[in-house]
Design an enzyme around this catalytic site. Structure first.
Site, PDB file in Angstrom:
ATOM      1  CG  HIS A 306      16.523  -8.134 -12.638  1.00  0.00           C
ATOM      2  ND1 HIS A 306      15.437  -7.953 -12.848  1.00  0.00           N
ATOM      3  CD2 HIS A 306      17.339  -8.128 -13.697  1.00  0.00           C
ATOM      4  CE1 HIS A 306      15.160  -7.719 -13.983  1.00  0.00           C
ATOM      5  NE2 HIS A 306      15.970  -7.617 -14.630  1.00  0.00           N
ATOM      6  CG  ASP A 363      24.181  -8.576 -18.215  1.00  0.00           C
ATOM      7  OD1 ASP A 363      23.952  -8.783 -19.456  1.00  0.00           O
ATOM      8  OD2 ASP A 363      23.686  -7.084 -17.922  1.00  0.00           O
TER       9      ASP A 363
END
Ligand code: ACO
Length: 428
Positions: A306, A363
């Protein structure tokens, strides 16, 4: 007495003193607005990793500590206790609603959630194989033709409500279309999540549909976790398109297009592809770990890494725990959940991932939950969109009220040829 902070840059024998802005959580930013106009210098930051594009009071993330808060409220508390409508209201208007405010808000959403009968005809002409994100993006743009809007504040406020309400219906209809099923009308007596479930899974308009509370709670949590995430790719896209003062429908449609990409919200669909491929390969985790480490393979561990979280993604932590509970309550044993957990364990023991601070993101586990809820893979990113639309609208609304509002227009460092002169074609 508070001392005003400044930053000094020494460049080409000159000293430039720039103001510093400090956010409410102590984040310090150098205000470079005058750098170009005042001194002729530009900054270079591809991907905007060190650039603050706006001041915002909606969402706070501390990537090192794994903190996510909407309007000051920790994501864990909201996911545990609140309804999607409450968090939507909070994110857009800044405060949790009282009972009356929430009832008025829901009544407004109910008044807008039907789709014009003529709009439904658009669905007929998409091929059955059409990706629902493409359908959603097209139809959100199409909404602007049925709801011509002005830039007046009253119109803006109604457009926000209209979009939140209609995206629920359009998302469910994109699914029904992909299954060749008739559309179900929205119902006022149901909550946002219940109504979405009813439009997805009710057999016919006259059929009874029992809301399964486990599914309802799971979807409510997923939508809240996806609701906003400050200046990510899709929110920045919405702000970018909105900055030209074009209508909000096209800005949100552009947000859908940005979210669809596999490096952003489209990763949830790709995670499942990856977990299934590992399963088909007889659980050969190391093959996928090695591929992800090999830059020339073009493969990345989907659902990992991320831009902001360099510790853990708090949304992934909530979802990992939720996945166990939901599968248990639904009495489902999904080998893909075990594969995901094993993959996470192996990656987090590998120096490549540890040294780069790559952890599971939102996700990684969401797809397994969607699968347990019997939502087809193509719909995973639509589910993300459904949650994220209020966040985009909160960001868009804030940008339109921002006293520093300007059209978004980054600069560049030109590296092409310097001036040269045209050569006639027979001399080239
Ligand atoms: N697998 C393998 N290596 C990775 C991964 C990954 N998933 N993510 C990052 N890396 C490596 C990069 O190769 C790079 O290595 P290097 O320093 O040796 O060159 C380093 O980690 C830093 O990566 P960047 O690409 O610079 O990180 P960035 O912040 O630009 O990208 C992103 C973030 C896009 C999320 C990235 O981690 C990624 O591609 N992840 C996989 C896709 C994904 O899960 N996306 C969903 C993100 S969450 C969301 O949008 C809702």
């Amino acid at each position: 007495m508070s001392e005003e902070k400044t930053a000094k840059i020494f460049i080409e024998g000159k000293e430039i003193e720039l103001p510093v802005i400090v956010g409410s959580e102590g984040e310090t930013a150098i205000d470079i607005r005058k750098l170009r106009t005042g001194y002729g210098y530009t900054t270079y930051d591809p991907g905007y990793g060190s650039t603050g594009s706006c001041q915002s009071s909606i969402t706070f993330i501390n990537g090192e500590k794994g903190i996510l808060r909407y309007r000051g409220y920790p994501i864990e508390e909201l996911a545990e206790n609140a309804s999607f409508e409450e968090v939507t209201y909070l994110t857009i208007y800044g405060e949790l609603p009282n009972k009356k405010q929430l009832a008025d808000f829901n009544a407004k959403l109910n008044s807008y959630d039907s789709i014009h009968e003529d709009m439904k005809k658009f669905f007929e002409n998409f091929p059955l194989s059409a990706h629902p994100m493409a359908i959603l993006s097209s139809l959100i743009t199409a909404l602007s033709t049925f709801n011509p809007t002005s830039d007046k504040i009253e119109d803006r406020e109604e457009d926000i409500l209209r979009l939140i309400a209609k995206v629920k219906t359009l998302s469910a209809y994109a699914y029904r279309k992909s299954q060749g099923l008739p559309f179900i009308y929205p119902r006022d007596e149901l909550t946002y999540v219940q109504d979405f479930m009813s439009m997805m899974w009710r057999k016919s308009n006259s059929a009874k549909y029992e809301i399964n509370p486990v599914l309802e709670k799971a979807i409510n949590v997923l939508l809240i976790l996806h609701l906003d995430h400050e200046q990510n790719c899709s929110a920045s896209t919405v702000r970018m398109v909105g900055s030209s003062q074009g209508n909000v429908y096209t800005a949100v449609a552009a947000g859908v297009a940005a979210l669809w990409g596999p490096l952003h919200g489209g990763a949830n669909q790709k995670v499942l592809d990856m977990l299934k491929a590992i399963q088909d390969d007889g659980g050969d985790y190391q093959k996928y770990i090695d591929m992800a480490k090999d830059k020339s393979s073009g493969f990345r561990l989907m659902g990992f890494g991320h831009r902001v979280y360099k510790n853990f993604d708090p949304r992934a932590t909530i979802l990992k725990k939720a996945a166990d509970g939901i599968l248990k309550e639904l009495n489902i044993q999904d080998p893909l959940l075990d594969i995901a957990k094993n993959l996470e364990k192996i990656a987090l023991e590998d120096d490549f991932f540890v040294s780069r601070k790559l952890f599971p993101n939102v996700d990684f586990y969401s797809g397994i939950i969607y699968r347990a809820l019997q939502i087809p893979e193509e719909m995973f990113t639509v589910m993300f969109t459904l949650g994220r639309v209020p966040g985009w609208l909160a960001q868009w609304r804030e940008s339109r009220e921002d006293p520093h509002f300007r059209i978004h227009r980054p600069r560049q460092i030109y590296t092409g040829p310097t001036e040269r002169h045209f050569v006639a074609i027979d001399k080239r």
